[in-house]
Design a protein around this motif. Sequence first.
Motif, PDB file in Angstrom:
ATOM      1  N   ASP A   1       0.975  -1.362   0.254  1.00  0.00           N
ATOM      2  CA  ASP A   1       0.155  -0.062  -0.320  1.00  0.00           C
ATOM      3  C   ASP A   1       0.864   1.186  -0.134  1.00  0.00           C
ATOM      4  OD1 ASP A   1      -2.524  -1.166  -0.267  1.00  0.00           O
ATOM      5  OD2 ASP A   1      -2.285  -1.069   1.995  1.00  0.00           O
ATOM      6  N   VAL A   2       1.553   0.771   0.531  1.00  0.00           N
ATOM      7  CA  VAL A   2       2.837   2.588   0.536  1.00  0.00           C
ATOM      8  C   VAL A   2       3.026   2.313  -0.607  1.00  0.00           C
ATOM      9  CG1 VAL A   2       4.820   3.475   1.984  1.00  0.00           C
ATOM     10  CG2 VAL A   2       3.200   1.731   3.285  1.00  0.00           C
TER      11      VAL A   2
ATOM     12  N   LYS B   1       2.065   1.487  -3.743  1.00  0.00           N
ATOM     13  CA  LYS B   1       1.309   2.040  -4.721  1.00  0.00           C
ATOM     14  C   LYS B   1       1.663   3.649  -3.864  1.00  0.00           C
ATOM     15  CE  LYS B   1      -2.135  -0.482  -5.187  1.00  0.00           C
ATOM     16  NZ  LYS B   1      -2.701  -1.706  -4.819  1.00  0.00           N
ATOM     17  N   GLU B   2       1.273   4.096  -2.971  1.00  0.00           N
ATOM     18  CA  GLU B   2       0.673   5.352  -2.297  1.00  0.00           C
ATOM     19  C   GLU B   2       1.679   6.256  -2.440  1.00  0.00           C
ATOM     20  OE1 GLU B   2       0.144   6.141   1.675  1.00  0.00           O
ATOM     21  OE2 GLU B   2       0.227   8.268   1.537  1.00  0.00           O
TER      22      GLU B   2
END
Lengths: 391, 318
Positions: free
Chosen positions: A293-294, A296-297
Motif C-alpha cells: 500500500d505504501v 502504491k501510495e
Amino acid sequence: MNSAAVVSLPPAKYSRSLFRPTTVLVEDEASDYPLVESIVGRLPNAEVVVVKRPTSADLVRLSQEFSPLTTLFLARHRGRFLKACPGTAETYRCCLYQILHLGLGCNIGCSYCVLQGYLNNPFITQFVNLDDAFAELDRELARPGTFYRIGTGEFTDSLFMDPLTGLATLLLDYFGRCQNAVLELKTKSVAISALLDYPGEIGETIVSWSLNAPRICAKEEGHAAAIEERLTAAALCRQRGYRIGLHFDPLLDFPGWEDEYRQTVASIFAHLKGDDIIWISIGAFRFMPQVKDVLKENHPQTNITAGEFIRGLDGKQRYFSTIRRRLYRFLVTEIRRYAPNVFIYFCMEDQYLWQDTFGRAPADNQELGHWLDKCCYRYMRLKGTEAEGAK
Amino acid sequence: MNNVRTDHCFLADIDFADRTFPFSYGALPARLEKSIATAGLLQPPLLVAGKNGFRIVCGWRRLEVLRKLADESGEDEILVNLAKNISLQELFRRALWENLAIREFNLVETADIYCAALKIFTLDEVEKKIMPALKIPLRPRFRGRCQAISGFSQELRDLLAAGSVDAETVDLIKEWSADERSALIDLVTESGLRRNKLREVVGRLDDLARRDQISPFELLADVRQAALDEAGNIDVELLRRQLKARLYPQLTAAHLEFVARQEKFPWLKPFRLDPPPDFEGGDYRLNFTFTDSKEWEEICAQLNAVALEDIDELCRRS
C-alpha cells in the motif's frame, strides 16, 4: 572496455552529492560533534535548525514544517551501531552480514524500496557520534579469530551524500588497516571521488553497486545513476584497487526481462573482468505485505507489485518459485558466459532454489557466511589458509 | 452554553438537506428509534439559523427519527436548542466532540467531516485538531481516501456506511471511473459478495488491471461472464477462482500438474498428500486415518513399500 582501458569522466560528477538539503535539523544533543560542523560547513546556504531530541510524534510534526525531500537530520544514535542484517531467519539462507548503522534513508526514490514500509523517521538521517561507532567497532572486532563482513548500505545508500558527510574517508581510515574485517560500501550513486582520492591504505574495501535492468533503472530507480555510469564508476574504483561487488537485488519479472538483464550483464563485462568482482548477489523482489500500500501510495505509476506473488515462509511476498527459478537460471547462465568462476550467491533464498540453480546449497546460514568470508583475502590470512575464494 | 437557548420549532422549518455539519450518514439505529418512540426526545438537538431554515448542528439522527414518527403521529413541533452568535468553527467543534463522546464515525461520516472541515477551518487547524480527533493519519493516502468517499455515488456511500465495503477497498477503487465503480456495485448486489471477499476480488482486479494495462471495467465484464452458473447467477467461489487463475497462471498450472502427477500413483488413493502452501519450502504433508493397530500396520507396510523415486517425482518442483 575492460578495467585497464577506462576513459576518465569529468571528476565533478564523482564529487557531487545526490542530496543537497536546504535545511539541516540538528538534534540539540548532537550539535557539538565534529561531523555536524563539517556537514554544515559544506552547506553554506542551508538553514540550520536545532531541535530537541524528537519523539516519533515530533518527527511527524517536523515533517510538516520541513520537507523530508530537502531536509537532512543530524542526530546522535543511542543504540548499537553494529547489527546483524535483518534477514537472518533460517527459512531462507542469509549470509550473516553485519550492518554498520550510520544513517537512515536516502533520496534516490526507488519505487521498490522496502525502507518505505519500515522507517518511522521521515527524514534522511545521519548519525554524527562516530566516536561511539568506532569505539563499538573496536570492542567488537577485538574478538579473536572472528571475521566480519560489514556494510553501511542496508538502511541507506553508502555513498549518495558522501561528498557532504565525508564518511567514506573516515571509514577507510578505520577499515583500511583492519585485519579481521572488510567493509562493503553499497550504492546506486557515482559519488566516488573520496574513494578515488583517498591517499592511504584501502585494504580490501569493497565498493558495490546495485544493478538492474536498464528499463527498471529508468522507470523504478528515481534519480539513481544510470547503469553505464555505475559501471564506469566501478571500473574507476577497480583501477584504484578496490574490490567490486555487484548486487542484482531486486530482480524483477516484467515483459522483456531476459533482453534487459542480458544487456546489463553485457555492460558489466564491458567495464570489468570477472576477476575484478569479489561477488555477485541475486535476490528476487520481495516485500512485507503492508509495504504494498505504501509503495502504491508513493509510486502510483508502478506496477511491480502486480505479479504472481505468494506469501513466503518469512511472511514476505515473493514471486512464485517457478518464476524465481527462471529468473535465477537465466541470470546465472548469462553471468557465467562471461565469468565462469565469479562467486554468485542468493540473498534470502531457499535451499531448493540454490540446489536447482547451482547444483549445491549451503547447509545453513553459517555455511553461506563462510563461503563469502572465503572470498576475502583477509579472511584467508586470518585463518592462515590459501586464498581460494568460493567459486 | 451561554449563547444557546431552548425553544420550540417545527420539523418543517429544519433544512434537512444542509450538510454544513455532516456528522451523520447511514441507516438510523433501531435502538434510537425505539427509544424516541417509547420515551420521546430526551436531549434536544442543536440547531442554528440558516438560509433555508434551521441547520442541524447536532442531532441529525434524532431529527430523522422524529420526522419518521411525525409521518404517523402528525406531531411536528419539537423542543430544540438554538445557537446564536456562535461561530461556525465553534459549532463544528462542539458537534464533533459531542458525537465522538458517544460513538465511532463510519467511513462516510469521517470522510464528510474531514471535507466539511476543510471548508471551515484553516489547513493547519484541520491537520492539528480535526484529523487527530478523527484518527486520520497525516498522509496523502488517507486524505485522498476521504475526498474520494465524499465524491462517491450514494449507492456506494450507503454500502460503505453499512460496513459492506472497507477502507482498503476504497483505496483500490478510488481511481476507478464512476462507470467502473457502478459495475462493481452491480456485482456486489448480484453476487452478495461480503466485505473480505470483496476486498480480495477488488485487490486482484486492481493487480490484473495494472499488470495487463487494461481497465477494471473490461476485466469485471470478463470475469463476471465466466463466473455465471447454470442458472445465470454469479457463483462467488467460481469468480474468485477465475481471478486467482488469471493472476497466478503459473501457480495454478503447478497445482493442476501436481494433481495430475498424483493420478499416476494408485497407492496414493487412501491418502491425501498436501504440497507446501504455494509450493514454497519443502514440507509435504501426508494425511491418513486409521481406527486400530491393524489398520496402522497395513498403512505403514503400504508406505514402506513405496519406491523412493515415486516420492521424488511427487515432490518435484514443477
